[in-house]
Design a protein around this motif. Structure first.
Motif, PDB file in Angstrom:
ATOM      1  N   ARG A  14       0.836  -1.215   0.000  1.00 56.42           N
ATOM      2  CA  ARG A  14       0.000   0.000   0.000  1.00 56.42           C
ATOM      3  C   ARG A  14       0.860   1.250   0.000  1.00 56.42           C
ATOM      4  NH1 ARG A  14      -5.469   0.090   3.146  1.00 56.42           N
ATOM      5  NH2 ARG A  14      -5.885  -1.052   1.220  1.00 56.42           N
ATOM      6  N   VAL A  15       0.400   2.251  -0.742  1.00 57.32           N
ATOM      7  CA  VAL A  15       0.985   3.588  -0.748  1.00 57.32           C
ATOM      8  C   VAL A  15      -0.165   4.585  -0.668  1.00 57.32           C
ATOM      9  CG1 VAL A  15       2.339   5.289  -2.027  1.00 57.32           C
ATOM     10  CG2 VAL A  15       2.989   2.873  -2.106  1.00 57.32           C
ATOM     11  N   VAL A  16      -0.044   5.553   0.233  1.00 54.37           N
ATOM     12  CA  VAL A  16      -1.061   6.590   0.385  1.00 54.37           C
ATOM     13  C   VAL A  16      -0.364   7.951   0.372  1.00 54.37           C
ATOM     14  CG1 VAL A  16      -2.858   7.582   1.860  1.00 54.37           C
ATOM     15  CG2 VAL A  16      -2.588   5.098   1.719  1.00 54.37           C
ATOM     16  N   VAL A  17      -0.894   8.867  -0.424  1.00 53.78           N
ATOM     17  CA  VAL A  17      -0.419  10.250  -0.464  1.00 53.78           C
ATOM     18  C   VAL A  17      -1.625  11.151  -0.251  1.00 53.78           C
ATOM     19  CG1 VAL A  17       0.809  12.020  -1.776  1.00 53.78           C
ATOM     20  CG2 VAL A  17       1.390   9.605  -2.095  1.00 53.78           C
ATOM     21  N   GLN A  18      -1.539  12.065   0.712  1.00 52.82           N
ATOM     22  CA  GLN A  18      -2.665  12.949   0.984  1.00 52.82           C
ATOM     23  C   GLN A  18      -2.169  14.291   1.496  1.00 52.82           C
ATOM     24  OE1 GLN A  18      -5.055  11.539   4.392  1.00 52.82           O
ATOM     25  NE2 GLN A  18      -3.345  10.218   4.924  1.00 52.82           N
ATOM     26  N   GLY A  19      -3.027  15.313   1.361  1.00 52.27           N
ATOM     27  CA  GLY A  19      -2.668  16.635   1.856  1.00 52.27           C
ATOM     28  C   GLY A  19      -3.490  17.706   1.181  1.00 52.27           C
ATOM     29  N   PHE A  20      -2.963  18.938   1.166  1.00 53.75           N
ATOM     30  CA  PHE A  20      -3.629  20.054   0.499  1.00 53.75           C
ATOM     31  C   PHE A  20      -2.574  21.016  -0.011  1.00 53.75           C
ATOM     32  CE2 PHE A  20      -3.035  21.965   4.692  1.00 53.75           C
ATOM     33  CZ  PHE A  20      -2.677  23.276   4.376  1.00 53.75           C
ATOM     34  N   VAL A  21      -2.989  21.891  -0.927  1.00 52.47           N
ATOM     35  CA  VAL A  21      -2.127  22.942  -1.432  1.00 52.47           C
ATOM     36  C   VAL A  21      -2.997  24.149  -1.733  1.00 52.47           C
ATOM     37  CG1 VAL A  21      -2.319  22.120  -3.819  1.00 52.47           C
ATOM     38  CG2 VAL A  21      -0.378  23.548  -3.150  1.00 52.47           C
ATOM     39  N   GLY A  22      -2.480  25.340  -1.433  1.00 51.04           N
ATOM     40  CA  GLY A  22      -3.232  26.566  -1.703  1.00 51.04           C
ATOM     41  C   GLY A  22      -3.211  27.504  -0.520  1.00 51.04           C
ATOM     42  N   GLU A  23      -4.274  28.278  -0.381  1.00 51.28           N
ATOM     43  CA  GLU A  23      -4.364  29.238   0.711  1.00 51.28           C
ATOM     44  C   GLU A  23      -4.763  28.539   2.009  1.00 51.28           C
ATOM     45  OE1 GLU A  23      -5.731  33.282  -1.641  1.00 51.28           O
ATOM     46  OE2 GLU A  23      -7.264  31.806  -1.109  1.00 51.28           O
ATOM     47  N   ASP A  24      -4.272  29.103   3.119  1.00 44.02           N
ATOM     48  CA  ASP A  24      -4.603  28.554   4.428  1.00 44.02           C
ATOM     49  C   ASP A  24      -4.668  29.710   5.413  1.00 44.02           C
ATOM     50  OD1 ASP A  24      -5.230  26.627   6.281  1.00 44.02           O
ATOM     51  OD2 ASP A  24      -3.160  26.029   6.669  1.00 44.02           O
ATOM     52  N   ILE A  25      -5.621  29.635   6.334  1.00 41.97           N
ATOM     53  CA  ILE A  25      -5.803  30.710   7.303  1.00 41.97           C
ATOM     54  C   ILE A  25      -4.866  30.504   8.487  1.00 41.97           C
ATOM     55  CG2 ILE A  25      -7.432  31.773   8.914  1.00 41.97           C
ATOM     56  CD1 ILE A  25      -9.666  31.138   6.953  1.00 41.97           C
ATOM     57  N   ASP A  26      -4.077  31.520   8.796  1.00 39.67           N
ATOM     58  CA  ASP A  26      -3.252  31.526  10.000  1.00 39.67           C
ATOM     59  C   ASP A  26      -4.169  31.829  11.181  1.00 39.67           C
ATOM     60  OD1 ASP A  26      -1.448  31.898  12.037  1.00 39.67           O
ATOM     61  OD2 ASP A  26      -0.634  33.780  11.252  1.00 39.67           O
ATOM     62  N   VAL A  27      -4.465  30.814  11.971  1.00 41.52           N
ATOM     63  CA  VAL A  27      -5.462  30.932  13.032  1.00 41.52           C
ATOM     64  C   VAL A  27      -5.060  31.973  14.064  1.00 41.52           C
ATOM     65  CG1 VAL A  27      -6.653  29.684  14.867  1.00 41.52           C
ATOM     66  CG2 VAL A  27      -6.207  28.553  12.676  1.00 41.52           C
ATOM     67  N   GLU A  28      -3.807  31.946  14.510  1.00 43.69           N
ATOM     68  CA  GLU A  28      -3.365  32.840  15.572  1.00 43.69           C
ATOM     69  C   GLU A  28      -3.066  34.244  15.064  1.00 43.69           C
ATOM     70  OE1 GLU A  28      -3.613  31.971  18.539  1.00 43.69           O
ATOM     71  OE2 GLU A  28      -3.728  29.791  18.424  1.00 43.69           O
ATOM     72  N   GLY A  29      -2.536  34.332  13.853  1.00 48.73           N
ATOM     73  CA  GLY A  29      -2.141  35.638  13.340  1.00 48.73           C
ATOM     74  C   GLY A  29      -3.230  36.406  12.642  1.00 48.73           C
ATOM     75  N   GLY A  30      -4.369  35.772  12.321  1.00 51.69           N
ATOM     76  CA  GLY A  30      -5.473  36.463  11.682  1.00 51.69           C
ATOM     77  C   GLY A  30      -5.147  36.949  10.288  1.00 51.69           C
ATOM     78  N   ARG A  31      -4.613  36.064   9.439  1.00 55.45           N
ATOM     79  CA  ARG A  31      -4.258  36.440   8.078  1.00 55.45           C
ATOM     80  C   ARG A  31      -4.323  35.202   7.188  1.00 55.45           C
ATOM     81  NH1 ARG A  31       1.744  37.772  10.434  1.00 55.45           N
ATOM     82  NH2 ARG A  31       1.945  35.770  11.504  1.00 55.45           N
TER      83      ARG A  31
END
Length: 748
Positions: A593-610
């Protein structure tokens, strides 16, 4: 606009589903009831199938390929036989194979009998209510895996363990297996004769992962256990009580350094002992008693990157005392999460069924330790559980045809003052295509007077409700549904897993399945929308997910979706767009078995508010150069770049996890396992609104030898090594430990 489009899609789906229902071909008729007879003679569990007891045994010789085909004639032949005597239930399965050299038959640990390899599973509904089934697996080496399959939430839980004997052999025609299950392992009513449900599943991974079943299953079905066949003629089953007594002894020696890089002390040795006792006064009920139980985790929990996460992460339960009747706790809201009972001094539990009502109840004294989740509408925090408490949990479920109603109640009384009470009803209504599930809970809390642990723990009173309603509709091609959740600000469930409160949320989903021929066998485009606000109507989250799910050859599973999100951070609402992905493939015997997962793009900085740009990627792979040797690898990385004042984006953090597990299985009973896990997070302190270390890192290594006669008679010998950063940011040893455990099951 996206919400209106999805609503229109749901309406169109409803019209199309009505037309489809009339045009969908009927699946093959289920097999007639099978009458089972007492064994004609003795049966020795050795995988040979030549014992006198198999002569004249009831045979199951009609099987169906349900994946990737639609109830087709399977590519290989399978025959099963069932029999019983005064103490045991027997199953034999013969799996024909035109090329036995391609059989995937590794030596693995118990419960690692997975879909990547050849195996069979027997599903037994001994209560004959089509609610849940005991699942007993065996692979061509005779190695076991077991679970409970619950139709309430379509879950397969491998946490419980059942006592049974198994043996298997690879032959010139394929492979074959025998299982012997003590009646004392199973729970069944006192009727005579008995009717049970049974289904045999054969996993046959070749060019495709073929699912071969002894009963047909229509595509789009909203249940699994309901498709079990009926087994009749079980007479004179034992009703006398049985007793399982499991004492254990442990010893460990731990040496710690005062700080990373400092010398280890002489350390301290510690010995402990305890016991688990299971008494089944009848086949319908079980009483569990534990005294000073050993709930130590020999293997570290699965690594998860927690950086920039809003809510607490969930880890599965693995402790035996809590796993009797585990399917009863499958409710829409995770009202019971037994890992909140961190260090029980002892416990008592009763589980059983009377008529159409199933019940379980337990009480335990918790010595504390670990963490308590502090939920909120936007994020959750933690506080140390630095107190002792008494915990009680009760659950009753009453069946009504294919539907049910139930009630759950939990409570914790804290030594020194404070409590948490939670109670409420739940239900599920089910038809051939629709399923409606709901739960309403009320919580009453007085926090402990421990402001040193959490600001809200000042003895205040909290109260609130939790509501969940869910509707699902499934056909051969269309699937759609909607969900509504409403949690009050003051709701707390210290015996459950509820990391978010103080919000209202609605969501809807619709998807359409195509069933092509060739390498791809399922293509399902879908859309989902979620909208949540807090109790004052302020936005908590808004998400839209258009995506696609694909299945194909080599057990291919591919999912990708675009996530358009809007959420508050730093006092304002921020929008982001990212692509998430998941790819699974079972290439060969050498690389199961091989599994590849994740995301790419914009992400919200929870602590910094940006809003920044980033990605995450996790690669998981199993490599098996020899049937005895398996390498399990995990490599994960997550990073986020955020805008800076008047300049280009800068790297806020990079978080890494690398984990390697190497297991040499000598045989079905013994293995040697080595684990190394490295975690590293690098931060830019100038970009954080609060103090943060520039680097956080650690390494943990362990070695374990295990020998098991069965799942409760076992010997473990282990070594552990923990390392952390010193002032020069080099990894230095902070702890060294040795561990030994011996447990022995005595059954009468």
């Amino acid at each position: 606009m996206r919400t209106l489009c999805l609503a229109a899609t749901l309406c169109a789906a409803a019209r199309a589903a009505a037309q489809e229902a009339a045009a969908t071909p009927a699946p093959p008729a289920p097999p007639p009831p099978l009458s089972v007879q007492r064994a004609a003679g003795p049966i020795t569990v050795d995988g040979l199938l030549d014992d006198p007891g198999w002569q004249g045994a009831a045979a199951i010789d009609r099987f169906y390929e349900t994946q990737p085909g639609d109830n087709l004639e399977p590519p290989v032949g399978t025959v099963a036989w069932v029999a019983y005597d005064e103490g045991y239930f027997y199953i034999a399965v013969k799996c024909l194979d035109p090329d036995p050299g391609r059989i995937r038959a590794p030596f693995v640990e118990r419960d690692n009998v997975l879909g990547t390899d050849d195996n069979v599973a027997i599903f037994l509904d001994t209560r004959n209510d089509r609610r849940s089934a005991v699942e007993l697996r065996v692979n061509p080496r005779g190695i076991q895996g077991d679970a409970v399959f619950s139709d309430a939430n379509f879950s397969e839980d491998f946490s419980p363990d059942f006592y049974y004997d198994s043996a298997a052999r690879i032959t010139a025609e394929g492979w074959q297996a025998e299982l012997r299950v003590p009646f004392s392992t199973l729970r069944y009513p006192s009727a005579d004769p008995q009717d049970w449900g049974i289904r045999i599943w054969r996993n046959y991974p070749r060019e495709f992962r073929y699912a071969i079943y002894s009963t047909p299953e229509p595509r789009g079905s909203n249940c699994y256990v309901c498709h079990l066949a009926t087994l009749t003629g079980l007479r004179g089953l034992p009703t006398a009580s049985s007793l399982l007594f499991v004492p254990y002894a442990t010893g460990q020696h731990v040496a710690e350094a005062s700080a990373a890089g400092e010398p280890l002390g002489d350390g301290e040795g510690e010995a402990d002992a305890g016991l688990d006792l299971k008494w089944t006064p009848s086949a319908e009920s079980a009483l569990d008693l534990t005294v000073n139980p050993d709930f130590s985790q020999v293997e570290a929990d699965v690594a998860q990157i927690a950086t920039n996460e809003r809510f607490a992460l969930f880890y599965p339960e693995k402790r035996p005392f809590f796993l009797e009747g585990v399917d009863l706790f499958a409710t829409p809201i995770q009202a019971v999460y037994s890992r909140t009972i961190t260090s029980p001094r002892g416990g008592l539990r009763l589980t059983g069924k009377r008529g159409r009502s199933s019940y379980t109840g337990l009480v335990s004294h918790d010595r504390g330790g670990g963490l308590v989740v502090l939920p909120g509408p936007l994020s959750s925090g933690f506080a140390a559980q630095d107190y002792e408490s008494w915990v009680g949990i009760g659950r009753v479920r009453h069946d009504l045809g294919r539907s049910f109603v139930g009630v759950v109640a939990t409570g914790r009384v804290i030594d020194g003052g404070g409590h948490n009470w939670v109670a409420g009803p739940d239900f599920q209504w089910r038809s051939a295509r629709d399923r409606i599930t709901g739960q309403l809970l009320w919580g009453d809390t007085r926090t402990p007077v421990r402001p040193d642990l959490a600001a809200e723990w000042d003895g205040r009173y909290l109260g609130g409700h939790a509501l969940s309603l869910d509707w699902d509709h499934d056909t051969r091609t269309w699937s759609y549904g909607a969900e509504y959740r409403d949690f009050g600000d003051g709701f707390r469930d210290d015996q459950g897993f509820v990391p978010q409160v103080g919000y209202r949320q609605g969501e809807a989903e619709a998807g359409y399945s195509f069933w092509p021929e060739g390498f791809l066998r399922l293509v399902r485009p879908y859309g989902q929308v979620e909208y949540a606000v807090d109790r004052e109507g302020e936005l908590v989250a808004q998400r839209v997910f258009p995506g696609v799910f694909i299945q194909g050859g080599k057990n291919l599973a591919l999912e990708a979706n675009l996530e358009f999100e809007r959420a508050p951070a730093g006092g304002r609402n921020l929008s982001s767009t990212q692509l998430s992905y998941f790819l699974q493939l079972d290439p060969s015997r050498a690389i199961p078995r091989v599994v590849v997962q994740g995301f790419v793009g914009e992400d919200i900085d929870v602590e910094g508010g940006r809003v920044g740009t980033g990605a995450s990627v996790q690669v998981t792979a199993s490599i098996r150069p020899d049937p005895h040797l398996t390498f399990d690898l995990v490599a994960a990385r997550r990073w986020l770049d955020v805008p800076t004042a008047g300049g280009p984006k800068a790297r806020l953090f990079t978080a890494d996890v690398q984990r390697l597990k190497a297991t040499w299985s000598f045989n079905a009973r013994a293995f040697l396992r080595l684990i190394g896990q490295y975690l590293n997070t690098e931060n830019d302190p100038s970009l954080y609104p609060f103090p943060v270390a520039a680097r956080e890192a650690g390494f943990s290594g362990s070695a374990l030898f295990s020998y098991r006669l069965n799942w409760q008679t076992a010997l473990f010998v282990g070594y552990g090594d923990e390392r952390g950063l010193d002032e020069a940011e080099d990894l230095r040893r902070v702890q060294r430990s040795f561990f030994v455990k011996l447990s022995y099951a005595i059954q009468r």
